[in-house]
Design an enzyme around this catalytic site. Sequence first.
Site, PDB file in Angstrom:
ATOM      1  CG  HIS A  44      -4.043  -0.798  -1.720  1.00  0.00           C
ATOM      2  ND1 HIS A  44      -4.533   0.757  -1.726  1.00  0.00           N
ATOM      3  CD2 HIS A  44      -3.683  -0.659  -0.375  1.00  0.00           C
ATOM      4  CE1 HIS A  44      -4.542   1.353  -0.786  1.00  0.00           C
ATOM      5  NE2 HIS A  44      -3.931   0.492   0.301  1.00  0.00           N
ATOM      6  CE  LYS A  59      -7.262   0.311   1.491  1.00  0.00           C
ATOM      7  NZ  LYS A  59      -6.761  -0.517   2.405  1.00  0.00           N
ATOM      8  CB  SER A  64      -0.782   0.099   1.083  1.00  0.00           C
ATOM      9  OG  SER A  64      -0.450  -0.547   2.388  1.00  0.00           O
TER      10      SER A  64
HETATM   11  C1  LIG Z   1      -6.726  -0.944   3.780  1.00  0.00           C
HETATM   12  C2  LIG Z   1      -6.044  -2.087   4.078  1.00  0.00           C
HETATM   13  C3  LIG Z   1      -6.442  -2.880   5.021  1.00  0.00           C
HETATM   14  C4  LIG Z   1      -7.705  -2.538   5.995  1.00  0.00           C
HETATM   15  O1  LIG Z   1      -8.698  -2.716   5.325  1.00  0.00           O
HETATM   16  P1  LIG Z   1     -10.200  -2.221   6.298  1.00  0.00           P
HETATM   17  O2  LIG Z   1     -11.360  -2.888   5.469  1.00  0.00           O
HETATM   18  O3  LIG Z   1     -10.223  -0.553   6.009  1.00  0.00           O
HETATM   19  O4  LIG Z   1      -9.891  -2.573   7.440  1.00  0.00           O
HETATM   20  C5  LIG Z   1      -5.770  -4.235   5.040  1.00  0.00           C
HETATM   21  N1  LIG Z   1      -4.754  -4.503   4.242  1.00  0.00           N
HETATM   22  C6  LIG Z   1      -4.273  -3.728   3.283  1.00  0.00           C
HETATM   23  C7  LIG Z   1      -3.144  -4.063   2.617  1.00  0.00           C
HETATM   24  C8  LIG Z   1      -4.982  -2.547   3.243  1.00  0.00           C
HETATM   25  O5  LIG Z   1      -4.479  -1.740   2.202  1.00  0.00           O
END
Ligand SMILES: *Cc1c(COP(=O)(O)O)cnc(C)c1O
Length: 397
Positions: free
Chosen positions: A213, A244, A185
């Site tokens: 992502h 996301k 990320s």
């Molecule tokens: C955003 C993210 C998370 C967390 O996701 P949420 O649903 O917001 O808790 C976990 N792992 C990665 C790689 C992320 O980018």
Amino acid sequence: MQAGFLDHLTRTLGDIDAAGLMKREREITTAQSGRISLRDGRQMINLCANNYLGLADHPEIRMAAAEALGAYGFGMASVRFICGTLDLHRELEQAVAKYLGKDDSILFAACFDANGGLFETLLAEEDAVISDSLNHASIIDGVRLSKAKRYRFATSDMDDLETQLKQAVADGARFRLIATDGVFSMDGAIAKLPEICGLAEKYGALVMVDDCHATGHLGPGGKGTPALTGAGDRVDIVTGTFGKTLGGAMGGFIAAAQPVIDLLRQRARPYLFSNALAPAVTAGSLKAIAIAEAADDRRAKLMAHTRKFRAALSEAGFALLPGETPIIPVMLGEAQLAQDLATALDRRGVYVAGFFYPVVAKGKARIRTQMSAALEDADIDLAIGAFIEAGRELGVI
Ligand SMILES: *Cc1c(COP(=O)(O)O)cnc(C)c1O
């Protein structure tokens, strides 16, 4: 409250501020999109949402969520196994599984919780987790919660991964699980999944990919890094988020073979002891998967923006991390410089966020820009112009 304790907290906050590490939240007064408005009325070009396909304010998703709100009410007021499972939850679990080519999936309140429940449930003391050094905080915490032996390999370093796998075998680990982000990320790099799966097969390991992502916008049909890299179903377990690309609300999932999902439903603590996803979020996420799967147009627009923005910033002299994903990190080194550039961009109507320790390593502060299909060509041009002006003003380029 004890004055000594409050003084201690105040001093800690003072240290954070003095080091230029204080994160300040700006208030947005509109829906999440390519253009947003702030509390002071200014309209901004938004380069830091995880809204890759621009679905966060999609009219059909809003409608699906509104209909579910009408039909099922606001909340479930129960965990899943007591009286919190709707037909909608099972529909969403089956849609995720079908989308990602797995037997089944299980929902969590967040992917943070999915990763928090995964390792502890599936692995015991006699097992091993081999984890990429740049993995998301939720994987790190999830691994900490499990009793399995822990091994770490330098990010995407296949020689080091092999060394760690050999060590895990030598240490007599019963089952071995390699854990990696699909897209890292902070860097935007794609995990070397075919190589990872090759090593997994050589050393009898399982592979888990956190594709937060990637799901929805990378690979054919937006099916993520296993599809993009050709690793496909050599990846055993995929975790992901609805927070996301897939509508951007909230919620996470794990997709895998049936016994994996069945055991998680019995034992994963964040699943057993936390509330069911809200009906509106569930229905909206279900609609988001259908839209994402068919959204080749949005994926093409996203990648066109990515190529254009990356090329222009690179040509202007900014230090970018190489890559092909819509995450384009502009490397600045010190936290203060990242904050100053973010402020200079803010004045020019471009909303970005500086990232610095502890989110990234010390001395590796950056502005992580992210492209979105919600942005138009004119927005990208304005953003490029603002970066060049602000970069010159601060002597970055
Ligand atoms: C955003 C993210 C998370 C967390 O996701 P949420 O649903 O917001 O808790 C976990 N792992 C990665 C790689 C992320 O980018």
